[in-house]
Design an enzyme around this catalytic site. Structure first.
Site, PDB file in Angstrom:
ATOM      1  N   ASP A  13       1.213  -6.467   9.675  1.00 42.42           N
ATOM      2  CA  ASP A  13       2.283  -5.457   9.788  1.00 42.42           C
ATOM      3  C   ASP A  13       3.599  -5.932   9.184  1.00 42.42           C
ATOM      4  OD1 ASP A  13       0.496  -3.825  11.407  1.00 42.42           O
ATOM      5  OD2 ASP A  13       0.949  -5.204  13.045  1.00 42.42           O
ATOM      6  N   GLU A  14       3.517  -6.790   8.155  1.00 37.10           N
ATOM      7  CA  GLU A  14       4.732  -7.337   7.557  1.00 37.10           C
ATOM      8  C   GLU A  14       5.330  -6.439   6.480  1.00 37.10           C
ATOM      9  OE1 GLU A  14       1.835 -10.776   8.386  1.00 37.10           O
ATOM     10  OE2 GLU A  14       1.771  -8.887   7.277  1.00 37.10           O
ATOM     11  N   GLY A  15       4.613  -5.394   6.103  1.00 39.09           N
ATOM     12  CA  GLY A  15       5.095  -4.521   5.036  1.00 39.09           C
ATOM     13  C   GLY A  15       4.388  -4.774   3.719  1.00 39.09           C
ATOM     14  N   LYS A  16       3.121  -5.199   3.802  1.00 45.30           N
ATOM     15  CA  LYS A  16       2.355  -5.497   2.578  1.00 45.30           C
ATOM     16  C   LYS A  16       2.179  -4.260   1.711  1.00 45.30           C
ATOM     17  CE  LYS A  16      -1.169  -7.236   4.833  1.00 45.30           C
ATOM     18  NZ  LYS A  16      -0.593  -7.307   6.189  1.00 45.30           N
ATOM     19  N   LYS A  18       4.074  -1.658   0.993  1.00 44.40           N
ATOM     20  CA  LYS A  18       5.164  -1.374   0.060  1.00 44.40           C
ATOM     21  C   LYS A  18       5.192  -2.385  -1.080  1.00 44.40           C
ATOM     22  CE  LYS A  18      10.005  -1.693  -0.818  1.00 44.40           C
ATOM     23  NZ  LYS A  18      11.401  -1.761  -0.369  1.00 44.40           N
ATOM     24  N   GLY A  40      -3.853  -1.359   8.183  1.00 49.17           N
ATOM     25  CA  GLY A  40      -3.258  -0.156   7.621  1.00 49.17           C
ATOM     26  C   GLY A  40      -1.974  -0.453   6.876  1.00 49.17           C
ATOM     27  N   HIS A  41      -1.715   0.326   5.843  1.00 51.77           N
ATOM     28  CA  HIS A  41      -0.472   0.222   5.084  1.00 51.77           C
ATOM     29  C   HIS A  41       0.191   1.593   5.064  1.00 51.77           C
ATOM     30  CE1 HIS A  41      -1.797  -3.639   3.858  1.00 51.77           C
ATOM     31  NE2 HIS A  41      -2.591  -3.256   2.883  1.00 51.77           N
ATOM     32  N   GLN A 224      -4.410  -7.733   7.384  1.00 51.07           N
ATOM     33  CA  GLN A 224      -3.933  -8.512   8.528  1.00 51.07           C
ATOM     34  C   GLN A 224      -2.933  -9.592   8.079  1.00 51.07           C
ATOM     35  OE1 GLN A 224      -7.693  -8.295   8.480  1.00 51.07           O
ATOM     36  NE2 GLN A 224      -7.476  -6.378   9.540  1.00 51.07           N
ATOM     37  N   THR A 299      -0.179   1.437  12.131  1.00 48.85           N
ATOM     38  CA  THR A 299      -0.562   2.506  11.213  1.00 48.85           C
ATOM     39  C   THR A 299      -1.938   3.053  11.564  1.00 48.85           C
ATOM     40  OG1 THR A 299       0.716   1.470   9.447  1.00 48.85           O
ATOM     41  CG2 THR A 299      -0.943   3.065   8.777  1.00 48.85           C
ATOM     42  N   LYS A 331      12.092  -5.730   5.835  1.00 44.82           N
ATOM     43  CA  LYS A 331      12.738  -5.177   7.029  1.00 44.82           C
ATOM     44  C   LYS A 331      14.024  -5.906   7.429  1.00 44.82           C
ATOM     45  CE  LYS A 331       9.183  -2.424   9.162  1.00 44.82           C
ATOM     46  NZ  LYS A 331       8.693  -1.903  10.437  1.00 44.82           N
TER      47      LYS A 331
END
Length: 430
Positions: A13-16, A18, A40-41, A224, A299, A331
């Site tokens: 959930d680090e923003g991969k 984008k 999820g992205h 992940q 997500t 973020k």
């Protein structure tokens, strides 16, 4: 060959999504190499949110080929559903721009049911699985009884493999006093999705060989995060595959020398979904504030994420086991309103200071964070597209992260939108 491998460096959930989307504009191929639809992205394009789970983020780019590799476990029903949803918003998806490796393992409905049964029986000791059958499918793969997409074209092979896999699981289900699996129902399930997915199934090795010969750019995309790696994460609270960038080689079939620049995606604070140790977790209003501003909900599952301060110690562990060449910091804007911002720089374990993340499961639960406090910048960093647009204290915070991690920030993200990105070093130019 200037390839790039993108991996999450925390608990996911680090923003991969984008970052992969932003980089895929330069890529000829985006290759997903592990995980399943438990990841999820979310990508924001022209103010429209696009949620992806199985399909690589490159699918949004017109001239990019997206490949789901042999290292991925694929739920065909979920894949069909995702394809239909993307088509409805105007994306063109064909066997030319979406390919599924013939060696990818199939997730069946019984994998999902087994996943849920086992998780429920653990009671308070739950791992925190998404219940999507990822673990049982990987177990079948390692146990050499999995059914792969390349098997779908041969009815005799399918019947034999279905019998083999059901014999195994029915023995266990019988012992759990659970309903046994039906051969005819499983064949019926296969017949439902077979025609819809077979057109996307191909040998991927020739595609990768041609890409290497023609010096095309490949973006390898992981799911992940490294801290959920089956070997190097917070075991047993991990996923069922290796999330480290080395798996881009085994999960695709290219040489380890071809995975290129390794870009670790790092959030400016820390989050985690599900159970497991989390040294810098904030079970207070500050943690809730981070979650609210950062919209920290899964997500795929919609589950609320646990939130905490940036943890440099555990990130150094991720960098050490993965060989990350540079990081994409995401973020940063979520921290804009905080009066104080903390960074975990060490731990206390049984009264002693340590500067490493212990691998012992008991010790992971016992460590206490040691913080250094930074003054918040209390100005907006949203939509900044150059260093000069950032507040001085925000730049100082980023530089301190680089110092603690011993790694350069190659990309800085200041909002979910594609355009709001500061490029320091282009990974494809390495």
């Amino acid at each position: 060959m200037a390839n790039v491998t993108v991996v999450g460096a925390q608990w996911g959930d680090e923003g991969k999504g984008k970052i992969v989307d932003w980089l895929s504009n330069q890529a000829d191929i985006v290759f997903r190499f592990q995980g399943g639809n438990n990841a999820g992205h979310t990508i924001v394009v022209n103010k429209k949110k696009i949620a992806l789970s199985l399909i690589p983020s490159g699918i949004i780019r017109k001239n990019t080929i997206s490949i789901i590799g042999n290292g991925v476990v694929v739920d065909p029903v979920a894949l069909i559903d995702e394809i239909e949803k993307l088509k409805k918003i105007g994306l063109k998806i064909t066997p030319k721009n979406l390919i599924v490796s013939e060696n990818a393992t199939i997730i069946f409905s019984f994998h999902r049911n087994i996943d849920k049964i086992r998780e429920e029986r653990k009671g308070p000791n739950k791992i925190g699985t998404t219940g999507r059958g990822i673990g049982p499918a990987y177990e079948d793969k390692v146990g050499r009884r999995a059914i792969r997409f390349g098997d779908l074209s041969n009815n005799k092979v399918i019947n034999e493999k279905v019998k083999n896999i059901l014999d195994y699981h029915n023995i266990i289900l019988s012992g759990l006093n659970s309903k046994l699996l039906s051969h005819s129902e499983t064949i019926k399930e296969i017949n439902y999705f077979k025609k819809k997915v077979l057109k996307y199934v191909k040998r991927t090795n020739p595609i990768l060989d041609d890409a290497r010969t023609l010096r095309k750019k490949i973006l390898f995309e992981g799911a992940q995060g490294i801290l959920l790696d089956n070997d190097h994460g917070t075991y047993p609270f991990v996923t069922s595959s290796n999330t480290v960038p080395a798996n881009a080689s085994t999960g695709s079939g290219v040489s380890i020398r071809q995975i290129g620049f390794i870009l670790g995606i790092v959030k400016a604070y820390t989050t985690r979904v599900g159970s497991g140790p989390f040294p810098s977790e904030l079970s207070c209003n500050i943690g809730k504030k981070l979650g609210t501003i950062g919209n920290e909900f899964g997500t795929v599952t919609g589950r609320e994420r646990r939130c905490g301060w940036f943890d440099a110690v555990i990130l150094r562990h991720s960098i050490n086991v993965s060989g990350i060449d540079g990081i994409a910091l995401t973020k940063l804007d979520v921290l804009d309103t905080f009066k104080e911002i903390k960074i975990c720089t060490g731990y206390k374990l049984k009264g002693k200071k340590i500067d490493y993340f212990p691998q012992n499961e008991v010790h992971q639960k016992l460590v206490e964070p040691i913080y250094e406090v930074h003054k918040g910048w209390r100005e907006s960093t949203q939509r900044a597209r150059s260093w000069s647009e950032l507040p001085a204290l925000a730049v100082k915070f980023v530089r301190r992260i680089e110092e603690l991690l011993g790694t350069q920030v190659s990309i800085l993200s200041t909002s979910p939108r594609r355009e709001d990105t500061i490029l320091v070093k282009n990974p494809f130019d390495d």
